[in-house]
Design an enzyme around this catalytic site. Structure first.
Site, short mmCIF file in Angstrom:
data_model
loop_
_atom_site.label_atom_id
_atom_site.label_comp_id
_atom_site.label_asym_id
_atom_site.label_seq_id
_atom_site.Cartn_x
_atom_site.Cartn_y
_atom_site.Cartn_z
N CYS A 135 0.82 -1.21 0.00
CA CYS A 135 0.00 0.00 0.00
C CYS A 135 0.86 1.26 0.00
O CYS A 135 2.06 1.21 0.29
CB CYS A 135 -0.98 0.01 1.16
SG CYS A 135 -0.29 0.01 2.81
N CYS A 136 0.24 2.36 -0.38
CA CYS A 136 0.88 3.67 -0.45
C CYS A 136 2.00 3.64 -1.49
O CYS A 136 1.77 3.30 -2.64
CB CYS A 136 1.38 4.07 0.93
SG CYS A 136 1.83 5.80 1.10
#
Length: 226
Positions: A135-136
């Protein structure tokens, strides 16, 4: 029986380590799904240490594994000890540490190098056809290690103050020969072929609960593939 999931941390704190809210969201959602979690981090020096109050680097030196232990409440192992045979999936929270300590993307962009242990672990899970969640900014790890894979770091490649870092990152991912898929913060993208699941999290300037929900979708999709 719950799945066995590795969570790889990159320090403690958004500017020089793992993003704390993302790491916590990953752990909460894994707990809800009754997964057994083992946490790991590379035993190496951080690229640098950032004063999170001032937003500027300091002269201090810190170790990625030692700092990650703060997030893991002490229950963490050297990434070099990870055994892919004992696990069903792996997840990487984001934060600048993923782009500074797990690879050099923050400095070198698409020309970055990936930490040898991180690369070996990613390749091991991929070879075993076990799912990888990111994620990110951490999806750049997959983009660098697996040319041709599909990831998301945000909902659009257009310039927008709601996701300022997305267009350049998405373009760099495309230049690596990977496909960037636009997804909103509360969604995740599943690359079925490579078993890679990504969500944009704090790459978007969005409310915390939406980021938390998107990470939940990522975790659910990872566990479905496990």
């Amino acid at each position: 029986m719950g799945k066995r999931v590795a969570v790889v941390l990159a320090g403690c704190g958004v500017f020089d380590g793992s993003e704390i809210h993302e790491a916590s969201a990953v752990l909460v959602h894994l707990s809800r799904q009754q997964a057994t979690v083992k946490m790991f981090a590379p035993n190496t020096d951080q690229m640098h240490v950032v004063d999170h109050l001032k937003g500027s680097p300091t002269e201090e030196k810190r170790n990625v594994l030692v700092e990650s232990a703060r997030l893991a409440r002490g229950e963490i192992e050297d990434l070099g000890q990870l055994n892919v045979k004992e696990l069903d999936a792996i997840i990487f929270p984001g934060g600048f540490g993923a782009a500074k300590n797990l690879c050099s993307w923050a400095v070198n962009g698409k020309d970055c190098s990936v930490n040898d242990q991180v690369k070996a672990v990613l390749q091991a899970f991929h070879a075993e056809k076990k799912p990888i969640g990111l994620c990110c900014i951490s999806p750049v790890l997959a983009a660098k290690v697996f040319p041709g894979c599909e990831v998301t770091v945000g909902p659009s490649k257009m310039r927008d103050e709601r996701y300022p870092g997305v267009p350049d990152t998405a373009e760099a991912i495309s230049q690596l020969g990977c496909k960037h898929v636009c997804k909103h913060v509360d969604e995740a993208h599943v690359d079925e072929k490579n078993k890679i699941v990504t969500t944009c999290a704090f790459m978007c300037n969005a409310p915390l609960h939406e980021i938390h929900d998107g990470i939940g979708v990522m975790v659910q999709e990872v566990l479905k593939l496990a």
